[in-house]
Write a protein that holds these residues in place. Structure first.
Motif, PDB file in Angstrom:
ATOM      1  N   ALA A  39     -11.259 -22.141   3.801  1.00  0.00           N
ATOM      2  CA  ALA A  39     -12.581 -22.438   4.355  1.00  0.00           C
ATOM      3  C   ALA A  39     -13.483 -23.083   3.317  1.00  0.00           C
ATOM      4  O   ALA A  39     -14.210 -24.038   3.599  1.00  0.00           O
ATOM      5  CB  ALA A  39     -13.217 -21.149   4.890  1.00  0.00           C
ATOM      6  N   ALA A  40     -13.422 -22.565   2.058  1.00  0.00           N
ATOM      7  CA  ALA A  40     -14.256 -23.137   1.003  1.00  0.00           C
ATOM      8  C   ALA A  40     -13.846 -24.574   0.716  1.00  0.00           C
ATOM      9  O   ALA A  40     -14.678 -25.460   0.514  1.00  0.00           O
ATOM     10  CB  ALA A  40     -14.136 -22.286  -0.275  1.00  0.00           C
ATOM     11  N   LEU A  41     -12.534 -24.804   0.728  1.00  0.00           N
ATOM     12  CA  LEU A  41     -12.031 -26.168   0.493  1.00  0.00           C
ATOM     13  C   LEU A  41     -12.509 -27.118   1.581  1.00  0.00           C
ATOM     14  O   LEU A  41     -12.905 -28.254   1.315  1.00  0.00           O
ATOM     15  CB  LEU A  41     -10.502 -26.140   0.429  1.00  0.00           C
ATOM     16  CG  LEU A  41      -9.816 -27.494   0.172  1.00  0.00           C
ATOM     17  CD1 LEU A  41     -10.267 -28.060  -1.186  1.00  0.00           C
ATOM     18  CD2 LEU A  41      -8.290 -27.338   0.195  1.00  0.00           C
ATOM     19  N   VAL A  42     -12.540 -26.629   2.809  1.00  0.00           N
ATOM     20  CA  VAL A  42     -12.997 -27.468   3.913  1.00  0.00           C
ATOM     21  C   VAL A  42     -14.468 -27.834   3.734  1.00  0.00           C
ATOM     22  O   VAL A  42     -14.877 -28.977   3.909  1.00  0.00           O
ATOM     23  CB  VAL A  42     -12.771 -26.762   5.268  1.00  0.00           C
ATOM     24  CG1 VAL A  42     -13.478 -27.498   6.395  1.00  0.00           C
ATOM     25  CG2 VAL A  42     -11.272 -26.649   5.566  1.00  0.00           C
ATOM     26  N   PHE A  43     -15.283 -26.844   3.351  1.00  0.00           N
ATOM     27  CA  PHE A  43     -16.716 -27.103   3.163  1.00  0.00           C
ATOM     28  C   PHE A  43     -16.963 -28.091   2.020  1.00  0.00           C
ATOM     29  O   PHE A  43     -17.812 -28.977   2.105  1.00  0.00           O
ATOM     30  CB  PHE A  43     -17.473 -25.798   2.885  1.00  0.00           C
ATOM     31  CG  PHE A  43     -17.703 -24.976   4.119  1.00  0.00           C
ATOM     32  CD1 PHE A  43     -18.410 -25.495   5.206  1.00  0.00           C
ATOM     33  CD2 PHE A  43     -17.213 -23.676   4.217  1.00  0.00           C
ATOM     34  CE1 PHE A  43     -18.623 -24.738   6.342  1.00  0.00           C
ATOM     35  CE2 PHE A  43     -17.423 -22.931   5.354  1.00  0.00           C
ATOM     36  CZ  PHE A  43     -18.122 -23.456   6.421  1.00  0.00           C
ATOM     37  N   VAL A  44     -16.165 -27.947   0.914  1.00  0.00           N
ATOM     38  CA  VAL A  44     -16.331 -28.854  -0.244  1.00  0.00           C
ATOM     39  C   VAL A  44     -15.986 -30.275   0.163  1.00  0.00           C
ATOM     40  O   VAL A  44     -16.705 -31.238  -0.138  1.00  0.00           O
ATOM     41  CB  VAL A  44     -15.477 -28.383  -1.428  1.00  0.00           C
ATOM     42  CG1 VAL A  44     -15.442 -29.436  -2.522  1.00  0.00           C
ATOM     43  CG2 VAL A  44     -16.019 -27.067  -1.973  1.00  0.00           C
ATOM     44  N   LEU A  45     -14.887 -30.414   0.825  1.00  0.00           N
ATOM     45  CA  LEU A  45     -14.471 -31.759   1.250  1.00  0.00           C
ATOM     46  C   LEU A  45     -15.473 -32.365   2.237  1.00  0.00           C
ATOM     47  O   LEU A  45     -15.785 -33.560   2.179  1.00  0.00           O
ATOM     48  CB  LEU A  45     -13.085 -31.698   1.898  1.00  0.00           C
ATOM     49  CG  LEU A  45     -11.927 -31.337   0.933  1.00  0.00           C
ATOM     50  CD1 LEU A  45     -10.618 -31.199   1.680  1.00  0.00           C
ATOM     51  CD2 LEU A  45     -11.797 -32.429  -0.152  1.00  0.00           C
TER      52      LEU A  45
END
Length: 626
Positions: A615-621
């Motif tokens: 989820a964090a990776l999705v938000f960063v991207l």
């Protein structure tokens, strides 16, 4: 009692028709019981003069009432109906279709009773429609015979064409301000709608009464059973046209032209159809033409305001003509013929029927002191101008002529071949039911004789009071003597010539009066204008139904199994494969979904951390892209 009078035969007739073959055995007794029972409500209604209404359309009720004219109509109808049903119960024993026959008779009687007691055009139209439909069924009773079906169609289409006038009259009455379409208010309809009302009612009545130029349909209606002719063409269907004009006589008089038009049409029909009757060689055709002629006097009476005379003619003609038709039917059943030349000596071979027939024929010919002599004099007493009165006297002479033709035939010495002629339809049932056949003949013959009491001043005055016409014109002694002399001389001369030289109708045919014998050839002309186009349209629609609609339905029905086969062979396996693949995939996903469910806390923790990292990776991207 008024509801009972109309409702009892209607319910009984509907029950017999719906009962079909299950009601065959009970049809004749049930119809006879109803016909006899109707005498009670008819008598009560005639004495107490009831009136009833029921809600129908907004502002237009369904109304029935009995006044003096309706009382005469109701009593006459019930008496003739009972005579015909009792006679039929004897004559038709063992015949098929009894439930249909008596069911239609009862429905027809109910419609006619509603017709004579209707107080408004809405009720009258309803009864008029049922009367027309059931008359079609009765005339076409022997529908398997090809001519019977076509004759019923000609009769029905001709009268229905004239009936359009009643619809026009109803519409014009509404437009002209007749509240509730009340028959008593038609004379006050505002112009020009009053002319449309009078013209429409006149057309409808002339069609039903078989007046010129509609007379020809009555000839074709003779293909129906003789008891049906006795009912329809004496006191009911045909007589309903004359009765209607008597009922709406004020509306005819209010226009200034409809009354004289009715009077002259009636007089012309009495003359022309009287001549037609004189040259017929078929007894039923003679009686049919004489019906049209005799009802011409009723129409004449309505046109000149002679309601008392018209009502007397209506009642007297009903008794005499129903009697003559029943005897003609009896001879047809016994001797197998209705041809005048073959009926020579019929009265001698059947004394009771011959005596009754003689009484009816003498009354029909206007012989004093019988019924139609008195009735015609009442009509002619009101006939003005002098030319109309003279036409009526001439028509009376013709009436004596065709009565003499019939009497000369049935009382002549039988031909050698006729002396051994036997009936095709005689059998044990004839003796067993002789009483049922004879009783109506005696009763009707008595009525045809005693109604002549109308010639007595006291009786004629009481008759006028009954109809609410005090001071109605009455014939003087000289007028009565002249009409009596005409009838006696003409009838005696025709009988003498007929007995000595043969049936006058045959001699007339040899002299080339075929147009009269063919009812003036009116049917081909009317057929080209009305009957033929309607029947052609009906045949075209029937062909369209057979070739298009029926084939479409049949094709659709036969295509369903084929479509099912195609679906079963090709579509269903593909659908089954898709369903199986979906099921296999669902099972696989289920297997994958069960693998993480180990029950160990550290694995659940690792799964949660992994989900958070994803989820964090999705938000960063997503933020980098923005």
């Amino acid at each position: 009692m008024l509801w009972v009078l109309v409702g009892l035969p209607a319910l009984a007739g509907a029950a017999l028709l719906l009962g079909g073959r299950r009601a065959e055995r009970a049809a004749a007794p049930a119809a006879t019981a109803v016909a006899v029972a109707l005498a009670v409500p008819a008598a009560v209604a005639a004495v107490h003069r009831p009136a009833v209404t029921a809600p129908a359309l907004p502002g237009i009720p369904f109304g029935l009432a009995v006044d003096g004219l309706a009382a005469i109509g109701v009593c006459t109808l019930v008496a003739v109906f009972a005579a015909v049903v009792v006679f039929s119960a004897g004559e038709r024993e063992g015949a098929g279709g009894r439930s249909r026959y008596y069911g239609l008779l009862l429905l027809f009687a109910a419609a006619m009773l509603a017709t004579v007691t209707a107080t408004d055009l809405f009720t009258l139209l309803m009864a008029w429609e049922v009367m027309g439909a059931t008359s079609y069924g009765l005339i076409a009773f022997h529908w398997r015979h090809p001519r019977t079906g076509s004759s019923a169609a000609v009769s029905f289409l001709t009268t229905r064409t004239a009936d359009l006038g009643m619809y026009a009259a109803a519409g014009a009455a509404l437009a002209g301000g007749a509240r509730g379409l009340d028959l008593g208010e038609l004379a006050g309809v505002s112009g020009p709608w009053d002319h449309v009302v009078a013209g429409g009612l006149l057309a409808a009545a002339l069609g039903k009464a078989a007046q010129l130029p509609f007379s020809f349909w009555l000839s074709r209606a003779m293909d129906g059973p003789s008891p049906v002719s006795a009912l329809l063409h004496s006191a009911t269907m045909v007589a309903a046209g004359g009765y209607l004009l008597l009922r709406v006589e004020p509306a005819l008089a209010a226009t200034g032209w409809a009354g004289p038009a009715a009077a002259w049409i009636g007089a012309s029909t009495a003359l022309v159809m009287g001549a037609v009757a004189c040259v017929q060689h078929d007894l039923k055709q003679l009686l049919a033409a004489s019906t049209s002629a005799q009802l011409g006097f009723v129409v004449l009476a309505a046109g000149v305001g002679g309601v008392a005379g018209g009502a007397a003619q209506f009642a007297a003609h009903a008794a005499a003509k129903s009697l003559l038709f029943l005897v003609a039917g009896l001879w047809l059943a016994r001797l197998g013929t209705k041809h005048l030349a073959e009926l020579r000596g019929a009265a001698r071979g059947h004394p009771l029927a011959g005596t009754c027939f003689t009484a009816g024929a003498l009354a029909l010919g206007g012989m004093p002191p019988l019924s139609l002599w008195a009735a015609k004099d009442l009509v002619l007493a009101a006939a003005e101008p002098p030319g109309l009165h003279a036409a009526g006297l001439a028509a009376s002479a013709l009436a004596a002529g065709y009565a003499g033709v019939a009497l000369a035939a049935v009382w002549s010495s039988p031909a050698p071949a006729a002396s051994v002629r036997t009936a095709g339809g005689a059998g044990p049932g004839d003796a067993r039911h002789a009483f049922a056949e004879r009783l109506p003949l005696i009763a009707l013959a008595t009525a045809a004789v005693v109604t002549g009491a109308l010639a007595l001043p006291a009786v004629g005055h009481a008759w006028s009071l009954l109809l609410g016409r005090p001071g109605a014109p009455a014939p003087g002694l000289g007028e009565a003597a002249v009409s009596a002399l005409i009838a006696v001389v003409v009838l005696a001369a025709v009988m003498l010539i007929g007995i000595r030289r043969g049936v006058p109708a045959e001699a007339a045919e040899r002299r080339g009066v075929r147009p009269l014998r063919a009812w003036l050839g009116l049917e081909p002309a009317a057929g080209a204008l009305v009957v033929a186009p309607v029947l052609a349209a009906a045949r075209g629609l029937a062909a369209f139904d057979d070739r298009v609609v029926d084939r479409a339905v049949t094709g659709a029905a036969s295509g369903v199994p084929r479509l099912a086969g195609v679906v079963g062979r090709r579509v269903e396996p593909a659908v089954e494969a898709v369903v199986a693949a979906v099921a296999t995939g669902a099972r696989g996903l289920g297997d994958y979904a069960r693998r993480p469910q180990t029950g160990q806390a550290h694995q659940y923790y690792a799964q949660a951390v992994t989900a958070l990292l994803v989820a964090a990776l999705v938000f960063v991207l997503a933020g980098a892209v923005m």
